[in-house]
Design a protein around this motif. Structure first.
Motif, PDB file in Angstrom:
ATOM      1  N   ASN A 369       0.692  -1.236   0.082  1.00  0.00           N
ATOM      2  CA  ASN A 369       0.074   0.075   0.129  1.00  0.00           C
ATOM      3  C   ASN A 369       0.733   1.246  -0.134  1.00  0.00           C
ATOM      4  OD1 ASN A 369      -2.292  -1.530   0.304  1.00  0.00           O
ATOM      5  ND2 ASN A 369      -1.885  -1.911   2.568  1.00  0.00           N
ATOM      6  N   THR A 370       2.096   1.146  -0.355  1.00  0.00           N
ATOM      7  CA  THR A 370       3.068   2.167  -0.026  1.00  0.00           C
ATOM      8  C   THR A 370       3.533   2.770  -1.655  1.00  0.00           C
ATOM      9  OG1 THR A 370       3.971   1.367   1.892  1.00  0.00           O
ATOM     10  CG2 THR A 370       5.153   3.083   0.955  1.00  0.00           C
ATOM     11  N   THR A 371       3.418   4.013  -2.036  1.00  0.00           N
ATOM     12  CA  THR A 371       3.997   4.231  -3.176  1.00  0.00           C
ATOM     13  C   THR A 371       5.421   4.584  -3.217  1.00  0.00           C
ATOM     14  OG1 THR A 371       3.995   6.412  -4.504  1.00  0.00           O
ATOM     15  CG2 THR A 371       3.801   6.837  -2.208  1.00  0.00           C
ATOM     16  N   TYR A 436      15.768   0.129  -5.162  1.00  0.00           N
ATOM     17  CA  TYR A 436      15.172   0.414  -3.533  1.00  0.00           C
ATOM     18  C   TYR A 436      13.794   0.713  -4.027  1.00  0.00           C
ATOM     19  CZ  TYR A 436      18.981   0.503  -0.562  1.00  0.00           C
ATOM     20  OH  TYR A 436      20.221  -0.023   0.263  1.00  0.00           O
ATOM     21  N   SER A 437      12.975   0.193  -2.786  1.00  0.00           N
ATOM     22  CA  SER A 437      11.529   0.533  -2.892  1.00  0.00           C
ATOM     23  C   SER A 437      11.256   0.296  -1.158  1.00  0.00           C
ATOM     24  CB  SER A 437      10.602  -0.343  -3.822  1.00  0.00           C
ATOM     25  OG  SER A 437      10.728  -1.859  -3.335  1.00  0.00           O
ATOM     26  N   GLY A 438       9.729   0.935  -1.215  1.00  0.00           N
ATOM     27  CA  GLY A 438       9.223   0.669   0.153  1.00  0.00           C
ATOM     28  C   GLY A 438      10.100   1.214   1.414  1.00  0.00           C
ATOM     29  N   ILE A 439      10.336   0.478   2.492  1.00  0.00           N
ATOM     30  CA  ILE A 439      10.970   1.056   3.505  1.00  0.00           C
ATOM     31  C   ILE A 439      12.374   1.647   3.364  1.00  0.00           C
ATOM     32  CG2 ILE A 439      11.671  -1.305   4.412  1.00  0.00           C
ATOM     33  CD1 ILE A 439      10.493   1.793   6.543  1.00  0.00           C
ATOM     34  N   GLU A 440      13.109   0.721   2.228  1.00  0.00           N
ATOM     35  CA  GLU A 440      14.499   1.020   2.142  1.00  0.00           C
ATOM     36  C   GLU A 440      14.412   2.490   1.415  1.00  0.00           C
ATOM     37  OE1 GLU A 440      16.939  -2.893   1.238  1.00  0.00           O
ATOM     38  OE2 GLU A 440      15.647  -2.322  -0.585  1.00  0.00           O
ATOM     39  N   TYR A 493       7.014   5.508   8.650  1.00  0.00           N
ATOM     40  CA  TYR A 493       6.531   4.921   7.554  1.00  0.00           C
ATOM     41  C   TYR A 493       5.355   4.338   7.522  1.00  0.00           C
ATOM     42  CZ  TYR A 493       7.178   1.547   3.830  1.00  0.00           C
ATOM     43  OH  TYR A 493       6.923   0.572   2.586  1.00  0.00           O
ATOM     44  N   GLU A 494       4.450   4.833   6.824  1.00  0.00           N
ATOM     45  CA  GLU A 494       2.938   4.343   6.714  1.00  0.00           C
ATOM     46  C   GLU A 494       2.358   3.980   8.126  1.00  0.00           C
ATOM     47  OE1 GLU A 494       0.663   3.914   4.031  1.00  0.00           O
ATOM     48  OE2 GLU A 494       2.193   4.945   2.629  1.00  0.00           O
ATOM     49  N   GLU A 495       2.003   3.010   8.324  1.00  0.00           N
ATOM     50  CA  GLU A 495       1.236   2.524   9.643  1.00  0.00           C
ATOM     51  C   GLU A 495       2.561   1.571  10.158  1.00  0.00           C
ATOM     52  OE1 GLU A 495      -2.488   0.627   9.293  1.00  0.00           O
ATOM     53  OE2 GLU A 495      -3.506   2.483   8.628  1.00  0.00           O
ATOM     54  N   ALA A 496       3.305   1.993  10.951  1.00  0.00           N
ATOM     55  CA  ALA A 496       4.701   1.342  11.246  1.00  0.00           C
ATOM     56  C   ALA A 496       4.232   0.265  12.204  1.00  0.00           C
ATOM     57  CB  ALA A 496       5.639   2.245  12.043  1.00  0.00           C
TER      58      ALA A 496
END
Length: 615
Positions: A369-371, A436-440, A493-496
């Motif tokens: 769900n993360t851009t 790289y994507s998401g949390i990284e 980060y989003e809903e950690a």
């Protein structure tokens, strides 16, 4: 800058230990030419000239200037003299040199010879003598801060005067020969004069590389030449660079920049492109070839394939490096214990979270769900930090993508520091090759952008600090801050969830482990075999262990800028929470940012004073 590492497997935990350098491993970096070129242009102007100038500035008729005015004149003269000796430093630090009295400065790369380096220490001593003549008590608070920061810098650097040949300007990832092409590729063409200066710099590379080789020959004679493995990598890199005569990437990048300039005629563009290709193939590429051949002649003269510990004064030099680059004056043993203490706490916290969650909380569900759009992530970070960080002046930040010719050499993302007179225009580069994507990607952008390097740099420059302070970079402050806020960004980060918390703890733990090994290799003498046995017992592969040892071998104390710097900020926060009434995290961050890059002893003193004033 330290990019987030993957937590999927132990083999990926040490992706990119060094983020301030172009390299093939993953990570993030912040190109800071003033710091990079301390090795590239170590020669100061002549010692006698420096003494005359310093004496004149510090001894004008007393009825004309106050002590404060004399001090400002002195620091500004030092600023001008330092920039006048390095065209690359000058170009990357200021947009309009004439506004700083830097008119008609000769184009120069400087010299890396032993003689030039020795002369630089004479100038440092002259600076120190001149500085000590000022009446400290007659200076304002901000001038006293500049005085303290400069004195600490000078005294620290002078500690290494007798260890000059322990410096290593060459190396596979952090070496001058590896950094220079990136600085040339990113060299901005704001005026026609910039293009002419760039071409003049290219023509000087052979002479500069000759001075580098002369320095390496002196190191060899002293028994301090680099190990064979490192030498072979540098030689191979130089030969590879020199071999790309057809359609070299520096030609492609130059042509693209020239084509983008609207006020050049078609004939001018053709002429500039032709001149660049001629100079690159006739001067630059042969210089790399000659450097490779010169190093090959020294190949078997290195006496040590291990850490600094195995050189006669290696431990002393390592202590200097920690104090100089990290800004931490504690004994190595005390720093080592602080690292171990934090690693134990992080490991225990990870184990507790894993036990509580049953390892069922998957980060992949969150990332769906993360851009992965960098601009959107930066905007998200900028909006979310407003409660915990002071407001920043309005700036622009352009997202650019690394040229395909450089993608194998550069990190996943990096922030290109702006000039001090145009700091509202900022650029963050993304390397598509990183994937790289998401949390990284999110935490990497926090490190590079908000509230990391971009935010800290702009905040500091927006206060119009003394010009001299823009030259006094402390890696432990800048990289430690970026690592500190990178860890903070995991909570945004989003809903950690639990998985994100584990990722943050794992990131901290592995940086700590690398820093502990840095001390072990260079201060305690850990061998490659010992490091490999230790890491494989923890579950890492032999190739990962070997790669990490090689990286640490090349860049002593580099990991400590990030991790020990980070720990210093955490410790400072704990100290001030107890010492300051009505402590708030926002005021704490404001005190750090207002103080700017200084050693941690000085930062503690300043933050305590500033927070008491704020509250």
């Amino acid at each position: 800058m330290t990019a987030s590492g993957s937590t999927d497997s132990p083999d990926t935990l040490f992706a990119n230990p060094s983020d301030d350098s172009p390299q093939k491993t993953s990570g993030s970096r912040n190109i800071r030419p003033g710091t990079i070129l301390r090795s590239l242009c170590p020669a100061f102007f002549a010692a006698i000239l420096a003494l005359v100038i310093c004496h004149f500035v510090t001894h004008p008729p007393s009825f004309l200037l106050t002590e404060e005015q004399r001090f400002v004149a002195f620091t500004e003269e030092v600023f001008r003299e330092e920039l006048s000796r390095s065209t690359l430093n000058l170009h990357y630090l200021v947009t309009d040199p004439s506004a700083y009295g830097l008119n008609d400065v000769d184009v120069s790369l400087g010299s890396a010879s032993t003689e030039a380096c020795e002369a630089s220490y004479a100038v440092l001593e002259n600076y120190r003598s001149s500085l000590l003549e000022f009446d400290y008590d007659k200076l304002s608070g901000e001038r006293q801060l500049t005085y303290d920061a400069f004195l600490i810098y000078l005294e620290t650097e002078l500690e290494a005067a007798d260890l000059l040949l322990y410096d290593e300007p060459l190396g596979p990832t952090l070496g001058v020969q590896a950094q220079l092409p990136i600085l040339l590729a990113e060299y901005a063409f704001r005026t026609k004069g910039d293009i002419e200066d760039y071409l003049a710099l290219l023509s000087q590379i052979p002479d500069y590389f000759d001075s580098l080789l002369s320095f390496e020959q002196d190191k060899s004679e002293a028994g301090l030449f680099m190990g064979n493995e490192c030498a072979l990598e540098v030689i191979e890199q130089c030969l590879d660079f020199a071999a790309e005569r057809e359609e070299h990437y520096l030609i492609d990048i130059f042509d693209e920049k020239i084509d983008a300039i609207s006020n050049l005629t078609a004939d001018e563009k053709i002429s500039y492109k032709a001149r660049n290709e001629t100079i690159l193939t006739g001067y630059v590429l042969p210089a790399y070839q000659t450097l490779a051949e010169g190093l090959a002649a020294l190949e078997d003269t290195g006496s040590n394939e291990m850490g600094l510990y195995y050189y006669p004064d290696g431990q002393e030099y390592y202590k200097y490096l920690v104090k100089s680059t990290v800004g931490d004056s504690r004994e190595i043993e005390e720093i080592e214990e602080a690292i171990k203490t934090r690693m134990v706490a992080d490991y225990a916290a990870m184990q507790a979270l894993l036990t509580e969650s049953g390892d069922s909380d998957s980060a992949s569900d969150d990332e769906e769900n993360t851009t992965n759009d960098p601009a959107s992530m930066l905007e998200d970070l900028r909006a979310k930090i407003t409660d915990d960080f002071p407001l920043l002046t309005a700036v622009s930040c352009e997202i650019k993508y690394v040229h395909e010719s450089l993608q194998d050499y550069l990190s996943p993302a990096f922030y290109l520091s702006p000039t001090i007179d145009d700091f509202t225009s900022n650029v963050i580069y993304i390397n598509p090759a990183s994937g790289y994507s998401g949390i990284e990607l999110y935490t990497t952008l926090a490190h590079e952008g908000y509230p990391g390097h971009l935010y800290q740099t702009v905040y500091f420059l927006s206060q119009s600090p003394d010009l001299l302070r823009t030259l006094l970079d402390i890696g432990g402050y800048t990289e430690g801050w970026a690592t500190y806020v990178e860890m903070y960004a995991y909570t945004l980060y989003e809903e950690a969830n639990t998985s994100v918390s584990i990722s943050q703890l794992n990131r901290s733990f592995t940086l700590g482990l690398a820093s502990l090994l840095d001390i072990g290799i260079h201060y305690r003498g850990y061998t490659r075999e010992e490091v490999t046995a230790f890491l494989t017992a923890l579950g890492f592969s032999e190739s990962t262990a070997d790669s990490l040892y090689t990286t640490i071998l090349e860049a002593p104390a580099n990991y400590l800028q990030y991790y020990v710097g980070y720990l210093n900020f955490c410790s400072l926060r704990d100290t001030l929470e107890d010492a300051v009434n009505d402590f708030t995290i926002r005021n704490f961050h404001q005190a750090i940012l207002e103080t700017g890059p200084v050693s941690f002893d000085l930062l503690k003193e300043q933050c305590l004073k500033r927070m008491q004033e704020i509250t």
